[in-house]
Design a protein around this motif. Structure first.
Motif, PDB file in Angstrom:
ATOM      1  N   ALA A  56      45.684  47.063  42.835  1.00 31.37           N
ATOM      2  CA  ALA A  56      45.515  46.950  44.288  1.00 31.37           C
ATOM      3  C   ALA A  56      46.587  46.023  44.878  1.00 31.37           C
ATOM      4  O   ALA A  56      47.177  46.329  45.916  1.00 31.37           O
ATOM      5  CB  ALA A  56      44.120  46.433  44.622  1.00 31.37           C
ATOM      6  N   LEU A  57      46.864  44.915  44.193  1.00 31.37           N
ATOM      7  CA  LEU A  57      47.927  44.013  44.678  1.00 31.37           C
ATOM      8  C   LEU A  57      49.259  44.760  44.744  1.00 31.37           C
ATOM      9  O   LEU A  57      49.986  44.676  45.739  1.00 31.37           O
ATOM     10  CB  LEU A  57      48.063  42.799  43.749  1.00 31.37           C
ATOM     11  N   ALA A  58      49.554  45.502  43.682  1.00 35.37           N
ATOM     12  CA  ALA A  58      50.820  46.237  43.633  1.00 35.37           C
ATOM     13  C   ALA A  58      50.861  47.310  44.720  1.00 35.37           C
ATOM     14  O   ALA A  58      51.883  47.494  45.395  1.00 35.37           O
ATOM     15  CB  ALA A  58      51.007  46.857  42.248  1.00 35.37           C
ATOM     16  N   ALA A  59      49.733  48.004  44.908  1.00 41.48           N
ATOM     17  CA  ALA A  59      49.689  49.072  45.917  1.00 41.48           C
ATOM     18  C   ALA A  59      49.863  48.497  47.323  1.00 41.48           C
ATOM     19  O   ALA A  59      50.543  49.101  48.168  1.00 41.48           O
ATOM     20  CB  ALA A  59      48.372  49.840  45.812  1.00 41.48           C
ATOM     21  N   ASN A  60      49.273  47.345  47.576  1.00 42.21           N
ATOM     22  CA  ASN A  60      49.418  46.740  48.906  1.00 42.21           C
ATOM     23  C   ASN A  60      50.867  46.301  49.147  1.00 42.21           C
ATOM     24  O   ASN A  60      51.377  46.418  50.268  1.00 42.21           O
ATOM     25  CB  ASN A  60      48.463  45.562  49.068  1.00 42.21           C
ATOM     26  N   ALA A  61      51.517  45.826  48.083  1.00 42.62           N
ATOM     27  CA  ALA A  61      52.937  45.451  48.224  1.00 42.62           C
ATOM     28  C   ALA A  61      53.762  46.695  48.549  1.00 42.62           C
ATOM     29  O   ALA A  61      54.673  46.652  49.385  1.00 42.62           O
ATOM     30  CB  ALA A  61      53.434  44.780  46.944  1.00 42.62           C
ATOM     31  N   VAL A  62      53.426  47.819  47.923  1.00 38.72           N
ATOM     32  CA  VAL A  62      54.133  49.078  48.208  1.00 38.72           C
ATOM     33  C   VAL A  62      53.887  49.494  49.658  1.00 38.72           C
ATOM     34  O   VAL A  62      54.818  49.893  50.375  1.00 38.72           O
ATOM     35  CB  VAL A  62      53.677  50.196  47.227  1.00 38.72           C
ATOM     36  N   THR A  63      52.643  49.370  50.107  1.00 43.50           N
ATOM     37  CA  THR A  63      52.297  49.732  51.496  1.00 43.50           C
ATOM     38  C   THR A  63      53.091  48.874  52.487  1.00 43.50           C
ATOM     39  O   THR A  63      53.578  49.375  53.504  1.00 43.50           O
ATOM     40  CB  THR A  63      50.779  49.551  51.715  1.00 43.50           C
ATOM     41  N   ALA A 108      40.686  49.486  55.289  1.00 42.66           N
ATOM     42  CA  ALA A 108      40.919  50.921  55.061  1.00 42.66           C
ATOM     43  C   ALA A 108      41.715  51.540  56.202  1.00 42.66           C
ATOM     44  O   ALA A 108      42.501  52.461  55.995  1.00 42.66           O
ATOM     45  CB  ALA A 108      39.581  51.642  54.881  1.00 42.66           C
ATOM     46  N   ARG A 109      41.560  50.987  57.424  1.00 40.11           N
ATOM     47  CA  ARG A 109      42.296  51.559  58.558  1.00 40.11           C
ATOM     48  C   ARG A 109      43.794  51.384  58.387  1.00 40.11           C
ATOM     49  O   ARG A 109      44.589  52.076  59.015  1.00 40.11           O
ATOM     50  CB  ARG A 109      41.798  50.941  59.884  1.00 40.11           C
ATOM     51  N   LEU A 110      44.211  50.432  57.526  1.00 38.75           N
ATOM     52  CA  LEU A 110      45.625  50.170  57.280  1.00 38.75           C
ATOM     53  C   LEU A 110      46.042  50.654  55.891  1.00 38.75           C
ATOM     54  O   LEU A 110      47.135  50.337  55.426  1.00 38.75           O
ATOM     55  CB  LEU A 110      45.894  48.666  57.403  1.00 38.75           C
ATOM     56  N   ALA A 111      45.155  51.402  55.236  1.00 37.72           N
ATOM     57  CA  ALA A 111      45.402  51.882  53.871  1.00 37.72           C
ATOM     58  C   ALA A 111      45.636  50.727  52.898  1.00 37.72           C
ATOM     59  O   ALA A 111      46.390  50.848  51.935  1.00 37.72           O
ATOM     60  CB  ALA A 111      46.573  52.872  53.843  1.00 37.72           C
ATOM     61  N   LEU A 112      44.987  49.597  53.151  1.00 38.37           N
ATOM     62  CA  LEU A 112      45.070  48.465  52.228  1.00 38.37           C
ATOM     63  C   LEU A 112      43.885  48.511  51.267  1.00 38.37           C
ATOM     64  O   LEU A 112      42.785  48.920  51.651  1.00 38.37           O
ATOM     65  CB  LEU A 112      45.067  47.152  53.009  1.00 38.37           C
ATOM     66  N   ARG A 113      44.139  48.083  50.038  1.00 34.33           N
ATOM     67  CA  ARG A 113      43.081  48.106  49.006  1.00 34.33           C
ATOM     68  C   ARG A 113      42.634  46.697  48.665  1.00 34.33           C
ATOM     69  O   ARG A 113      43.409  45.926  48.096  1.00 34.33           O
ATOM     70  CB  ARG A 113      43.623  48.783  47.734  1.00 34.33           C
ATOM     71  N   PRO A 114      41.386  46.368  48.970  1.00 33.10           N
ATOM     72  CA  PRO A 114      40.900  45.023  48.613  1.00 33.10           C
ATOM     73  C   PRO A 114      41.101  44.766  47.118  1.00 33.10           C
ATOM     74  O   PRO A 114      40.742  45.595  46.284  1.00 33.10           O
ATOM     75  CB  PRO A 114      39.413  45.073  48.965  1.00 33.10           C
ATOM     76  N   ALA A 115      41.692  43.610  46.811  1.00 31.66           N
ATOM     77  CA  ALA A 115      42.030  43.305  45.420  1.00 31.66           C
ATOM     78  C   ALA A 115      40.953  42.469  44.739  1.00 31.66           C
ATOM     79  O   ALA A 115      41.037  42.228  43.544  1.00 31.66           O
ATOM     80  CB  ALA A 115      43.367  42.579  45.359  1.00 31.66           C
ATOM     81  N   LEU A 116      39.968  42.030  45.493  1.00 29.60           N
ATOM     82  CA  LEU A 116      38.954  41.125  44.925  1.00 29.60           C
ATOM     83  C   LEU A 116      37.569  41.733  45.028  1.00 29.60           C
ATOM     84  O   LEU A 116      37.180  42.271  46.064  1.00 29.60           O
ATOM     85  CB  LEU A 116      38.987  39.782  45.661  1.00 29.60           C
ATOM     86  N   ARG A 117      36.861  41.630  43.911  1.00 25.79           N
ATOM     87  CA  ARG A 117      35.481  42.036  43.828  1.00 25.79           C
ATOM     88  C   ARG A 117      34.723  40.820  43.313  1.00 25.79           C
ATOM     89  O   ARG A 117      35.143  40.210  42.339  1.00 25.79           O
ATOM     90  CB  ARG A 117      35.488  43.154  42.794  1.00 25.79           C
ATOM     91  N   LEU A 118      33.639  40.470  43.975  1.00 26.87           N
ATOM     92  CA  LEU A 118      32.880  39.286  43.571  1.00 26.87           C
ATOM     93  C   LEU A 118      31.538  39.734  43.018  1.00 26.87           C
ATOM     94  O   LEU A 118      30.798  40.467  43.686  1.00 26.87           O
ATOM     95  CB  LEU A 118      32.659  38.375  44.788  1.00 26.87           C
ATOM     96  N   THR A 119      31.261  39.312  41.795  1.00 29.54           N
ATOM     97  CA  THR A 119      29.998  39.716  41.179  1.00 29.54           C
ATOM     98  C   THR A 119      29.250  38.530  40.579  1.00 29.54           C
ATOM     99  O   THR A 119      29.825  37.477  40.284  1.00 29.54           O
ATOM    100  CB  THR A 119      30.204  40.749  40.030  1.00 29.54           C
ATOM    101  N   SER A 120      27.947  38.766  40.391  1.00 29.87           N
ATOM    102  CA  SER A 120      27.111  37.875  39.604  1.00 29.87           C
ATOM    103  C   SER A 120      26.163  38.802  38.827  1.00 29.87           C
ATOM    104  O   SER A 120      26.496  39.985  38.646  1.00 29.87           O
ATOM    105  CB  SER A 120      26.367  36.903  40.521  1.00 29.87           C
ATOM    106  N   TYR A 121      25.033  38.313  38.404  1.00 31.36           N
ATOM    107  CA  TYR A 121      24.104  39.200  37.704  1.00 31.36           C
ATOM    108  C   TYR A 121      22.672  38.765  37.988  1.00 31.36           C
ATOM    109  O   TYR A 121      22.428  37.682  38.526  1.00 31.36           O
ATOM    110  CB  TYR A 121      24.391  39.212  36.193  1.00 31.36           C
ATOM    111  N   VAL A 122      21.756  39.621  37.651  1.00 36.32           N
ATOM    112  CA  VAL A 122      20.341  39.327  37.869  1.00 36.32           C
ATOM    113  C   VAL A 122      19.859  38.437  36.731  1.00 36.32           C
ATOM    114  O   VAL A 122      19.842  38.840  35.571  1.00 36.32           O
ATOM    115  CB  VAL A 122      19.513  40.633  37.909  1.00 36.32           C
TER     116      VAL A 122
END
Ligand SMILES: *Cc1c(COP(=O)(O)O)cnc(C)c1O
Length: 357
Positions: A13-20, A224-238
């Motif tokens: 996603a970081l690379a794709a955003n740099a390309v965009t 998404a309106r700018l065709a940018l891809r979020p590079a961060l996903r935040l998770t935890s667990y139950v």
């Protein structure tokens, strides 16, 4: 293995955003990746490595030193922020370029220093509002062979059609163009992400893009309106699943009292991780593709989620997504009355950053 608070960073996603971003630049215009504040919370080294930029920008001297220590030996690094004398030494020891806007600051400047002159065209923070003063600083630096750039910063590039943006651009252009004709080796740069995407006239020799590289919308609406891809996903667990009878509560201050019998999940992430207390009774999480509401107070180390009465497929150990799976940093920011920038920057050192394959 699930960790209690994990930021998964997607290099693709970081690379794709740099390309965009590069796609909107003319040939020859450079992309400077802004990786301050630990890459807006994504990890500065990851951002520096995967955007392929030959220029990096940070806000502080220690950030520049950190990048060198992490092995980024060759990229030019620009420290954009103000520097105390002690910090200036650290920046120069890291072979970083620095910013100046008055002659006094050139006193005692070692001859190896490379300096960008900042005109304050209207942002009203760093830089000089006087084009004459900025020119005098540029001339003094050029005479010493130390003039590296001519720069400014926009206050309203994220507001489409804002007349103040046009005013800043014309002030800067009027100052930088003739000076650049005299000193053609100086790099002219002004645009942040918003100006990079919206205003080709502001690109000059280099753009300084931060937020868009991370797949965040500079206007805080929807990447998404700018065709940018979020590079961060935040998770935890139950960590726990348990019944909560009508009238029982969860969390500090009893800000959630069950109106009906229900089932709650306890998820070990909280404001100590940067999942802010303002999200109390005011956020969703995603488990197995379904949204569930965060209920009760966000505490330092835990939140509780209402799984609804009976029949939930959620089990201890299941992954909980807090950003991702349709929840954007922009949505979280909207709930908090802030910007996407602050949501990702606010993730603390307790959140493990992992590069996803
Ligand atoms: C942070 C910063 C940028 C990058 O701004 P984004 O909106 O994240 O692209 C550019 N220039 C300066 C001076 C900055 O402080």
């Amino acid at each position: 293995m699930a960790l209690r608070a994990q930021a998964h960073i997607d290099p693709a996603a970081l690379a794709a955003n740099a390309v965009t971003l590069r796609a909107v630049l003319s040939r020859g215009t450079r992309l400077c990746a802004v990786v301050k504040a630990d890459g807006y919370g994504h990890g500065a080294a990851l951002a520096a490595a995967h955007t392929g930029a030959d220029w990096l920008a940070v806000a502080t001297a220690l950030e520049a030193a950190g990048l060198r220590a992490a092995g980024f030996a060759t990229p030019r690094i620009l420290v954009m922020g103000a520097l105390s004398p002690a910090e200036r030494e650290i920046a120069l020891a890291a072979r970083a370029d620095i910013v100046a806007w008055n002659l006094a600051s050139l006193d005692g400047l070692p001859s190896v220093a490379r300096v960008h002159v900042k005109l304050d065209s209207g942002m009203g923070r760093l830089g000089t509002r006087s084009p004459e003063q900025a020119t005098a600083v540029a001339e003094a630096l050029a005479a010493r062979g130390q003039l590296a750039g001519l720069m400014t910063h926009f206050a309203t590039a994220d507001v489409p059609g804002d007349p103040f943006f046009a005013e800043q651009l014309s002030r800067f252009t009027a100052w930088a163009r003739p000076l650049n004709a005299r000193f053609p080796d100086a790099l002219v740069h002004a645009a942040n992400s918003a100006a990079t995407l919206a205003a080709p006239a502001a690109h000059f020799d280099m753009v300084r893009a931060g937020v868009a590289l991370y797949g965040l919308d500079p206007a805080n609406t929807d990447p998404a309106r700018l065709a940018l891809r979020p590079a961060l996903r935040l998770t935890s667990y139950v960590a726990a699943v348990k019944a909560c009878a009508a009238g029982e509560s969860a969390g500090y201050g009893r800000r959630f009292v069950a109106a009906r019998d229900t089932v709650l999940a306890t998820v070990p992430i909280g404001y100590g991780d940067g999942w802010r207390r303002g999200l109390t009774n005011n956020a969703d999480v995603v488990i197995h593709g379904e949204r569930y509401p965060l209920v009760g107070t966000v505490s330092m180390d835990n939140i509780t989620v209402d799984l609804g009465p009976g029949g939930s497929p959620v089990r201890p150990g299941d992954t909980v997504t807090l950003i991702g799976d349709g929840i954007t940093a922009e949505e979280v920011a909207g709930r908090l009355g802030t910007l996407n920038y602050e949501v990702t920057c606010g993730l603390t050192a307790r959140v493990t950053r992992t590069e996803v394959a």
